[in-house]
Design an enzyme around this catalytic site. Structure first.
Site, PDB file in Angstrom:
ATOM      1  N   CYS A 108       8.780 -48.935 142.649  1.00  0.00           N
ATOM      2  CA  CYS A 108       9.971 -48.148 142.365  1.00  0.00           C
ATOM      3  C   CYS A 108       9.447 -46.780 141.930  1.00  0.00           C
ATOM      4  CB  CYS A 108      10.863 -48.814 141.313  1.00  0.00           C
ATOM      5  SG  CYS A 108      10.031 -49.287 139.778  1.00  0.00           S
ATOM      6  N   TYR A 109      10.046 -46.135 140.940  1.00  0.00           N
ATOM      7  CA  TYR A 109       9.534 -44.825 140.545  1.00  0.00           C
ATOM      8  C   TYR A 109       8.288 -44.957 139.663  1.00  0.00           C
ATOM      9  CZ  TYR A 109       9.672 -39.856 139.403  1.00  0.00           C
ATOM     10  OH  TYR A 109       9.360 -38.522 139.272  1.00  0.00           O
TER      11      TYR A 109
END
Length: 349
Positions: A108-109
């Protein structure tokens, strides 16, 4: 930040997710951040051939269109009210398939919450273990993983359902209704993606009719089946995170509304609780014409127009027992009657 390009595709401007970091959770299964997913040297050095992105924006074309690279994008924001649960089956299947043919990076981030939740779900299903056990296994390999509280609750429900989505599970039904209510509060109508929550008319003929149905007391038109009932515990506001609802439905099946449910001996504390019968809360049904288009309204019999109850997506309803149910679609017991004869299930429109 992100914005729309001339192509109309949402793309990310902020790639500053910190230094490249990724950890191998199991052989061939890596969990990391956005920086790792966009660093070609890192991908090559670890032999990564598949990438699962669990983020608000997809990866740049330089990665997704790279020769030999297989990618999948699941649009998810890192908020407690985000619906991760309904995409877990898809994510877990992709992870399993990717590991059969290559090396996978899930990201994800920051590689802390969203992607970690998906990897935990995969570990849960693979080893048939609880969220807590899977969380610890993943944390041993990547010490700073931490799905947000909403994702953690959804993963616990995933375990309750047997590591797969179960549309008959009352907690899952309530979970989906809460998700839908959130969107109805914004859009004022039921979004297309939630139309599956409106169940088919129980009065229609079916191959395997349910033995217990609820009918309009005035015209005998069937308005609900036993499986449409959403039970709650007296004086307690029902929450989709409460595992007692699953057990309550199991024990109430076939008896709710007419006779006391039978409590098995030695079944535990949750089996000492019976369902409230002062109001019949049900799933949205297709004969409830206004439900997809209004935030609240009356529920009238589609045959004789007698008022049977009401609905409210946002405000909910206060049951006479004291429980606040929201969203709520309810039938007043004095307006309906129950019948346990299979032959009563017929077209009565």
């Amino acid at each position: 930040m992100s914005k729309l390009r001339d192509t109309g595709i949402l793309q990310r401007d902020d790639f500053d997710a910190g230094p490249t970091n990724l950890d191998e959770i199991e052989p061939g299964l890596w969990l990391g951040n956005l920086t790792a997913a966009t660093d070609i040297e890192t991908l090559q050095s670890h032999g990564i051939s598949h990438i699962l992105t669990v983020d608000s924006c997809s990866l740049p074309c330089a990665i997704t269109e790279r020769r030999g690279m297989v990618t999948k994008f699941l649009k998810v924001t890192d908020t407690a009210q985000e619906d991760l649960l309904t995409i877990l089956d898809s994510a877990v299947d992709f992870i399993a398939a990717s590991l059969e043919s290559g090396v996978l990076l899930v990201h994800c981030y920051f590689g802390v919450s969203r992607s970690a939740a998906v990897v935990i779900a995969y570990i849960m299903k693979k080893y048939s273990i609880s969220f807590e056990c899977a969380f610890e296994k993943v944390k041993e390999k990547r010490r700073f993983v931490g799905p947000n509280p909403g994702f953690q609750s959804q993963l616990r429900l995933y375990y309750t359902m047997g590591w797969k989505l179960d549309g008959t599970n009352p907690q899952f039904k309530l979970y989906r209704l809460h998700c839908a209510a959130f969107h109805v509060s914004k859009a004022r109508i039921l979004p297309t993606g939630f139309m599956d929550l409106v169940k088919s008319d129980p009065s229609l003929i079916r191959v395997k009719p349910e033995p217990l149905v609820y009918r309009c007391r005035k015209c005998r038109r069937i308005v609900a089946s036993a499986s449409n009932i959403l039970p709650h515990i007296p004086k307690e506001n029902p929450k989709w995170t409460d595992p007692r609802l699953t057990e309550l439905t199991r024990r109430s099946s076939g008896t709710f509304g007419g006779q006391p449910s039978q409590t098995p001996d030695g079944a535990g504390d949750c089996d000492k609780t019976t369902a409230c019968r002062e109001t019949y809360f049900v799933e949205p049904l297709s004969w409830m014409a206004e439900v997809p288009h209004q935030q609240q309204g009356k529920l009238n019999c589609p045959k004789c127009a007698t008022k049977l109850g009401s609905f409210s997506w946002i405000m909910g309803c206060q049951c006479p027992c004291g429980a606040k149910v929201s969203p709520a679609f309810y039938l007043v017991p004095s307006k309906v009657e129950w019948s346990n004869f299979v032959q009563n299930v017929q077209v009565t429109v």
